[in-house]
Design an enzyme around this catalytic site. Structure first.
Site, PDB file in Angstrom:
ATOM      1  N   CYS A  16     -45.105 -48.710 -44.551  1.00 16.22           N
ATOM      2  CA  CYS A  16     -46.293 -49.287 -45.190  1.00 16.22           C
ATOM      3  C   CYS A  16     -47.558 -48.730 -44.542  1.00 16.22           C
ATOM      4  CB  CYS A  16     -46.266 -50.806 -45.099  1.00 16.22           C
ATOM      5  SG  CYS A  16     -44.927 -51.559 -46.065  1.00 16.22           S
ATOM      6  N   ALA A  17     -47.530 -48.546 -43.242  1.00  9.29           N
ATOM      7  CA  ALA A  17     -48.684 -47.963 -42.545  1.00  9.29           C
ATOM      8  C   ALA A  17     -48.964 -46.561 -43.074  1.00  9.29           C
ATOM      9  CB  ALA A  17     -48.430 -47.929 -41.043  1.00  9.29           C
TER      10      ALA A  17
END
Length: 165
Positions: free
Chosen positions: A45-46
């Site tokens: 997600c980062a």
């Protein structure tokens, strides 16, 4: 059920990582990229949110604004944005009602309690022009989004050049 291409996108109002209310109506005349991701503080997600930030100038050039969306809270999203060095991309907190926007767009996983990984592009008239759903273990390729935006831009320009009879 997931939204479909050509469908009119539903407006919403949820806070960004700075606590400011954001919705589709916040961007009149612009195209909007809704980049859903499962949860903050995870590596994939980062990388997805960093890809939004890295492509911001390209999105701007195509008249589009990218929004990262997950079920996390505003304080969580704020701390995460600071940690990642996200300065321009708005990260939205779809916290309450829990996953409401993800549910509206059909990307909420009710078993796991968070959204699936997806990019949905909405044109300046509020129509969905691109949907990409990705495995939870894969970072979405933002080139798909850029290609969809560019294809729509090319199509629009071609239509403008057709002489009227």
């Amino acid at each position: 059920m997931m939204v479909e291409i050509g469908e009119l996108a539903q407006d919403f109002s949820i806070p960004d990582h700075n606590g400011r209310s954001v919705g589709l109506s916040s961007f009149p005349g612009e195209r909007v990229i809704l980049s859903f991701h499962p949860l903050a503080w995870t590596s994939i997600c980062a990388r997805q949110m960093e890809a939004l930030e890295a492509n911001r100038e390209a999105f701007d050039a195509l008249g589009a604004v990218a929004l990262g969306i997950s079920v996390d809270s505003v304080p969580c999203k704020r701390a995460w944005a600071e940690r990642l060095g996200i300065e321009k991309t708005r990260l939205l907190a779809d916290f309450w009602p829990h996953g409401g926007v993800a549910q509206m767009y059909g990307v909420f996983d009710s078993i796991k309690g968070y959204s699936r990984r997806a990019n949905i592009v909405i044109d300046e008239f509020g129509r969905i022009i691109f949907i990409g759903e990705y495995p939870a273990t894969a970072v979405p390729d933002m080139q798909d989004v850029l290609d969809a935006l560019q294809a729509q831009e090319t199509s629009r320009r071609a239509e403008e050049q057709v002489p009227e009879i």
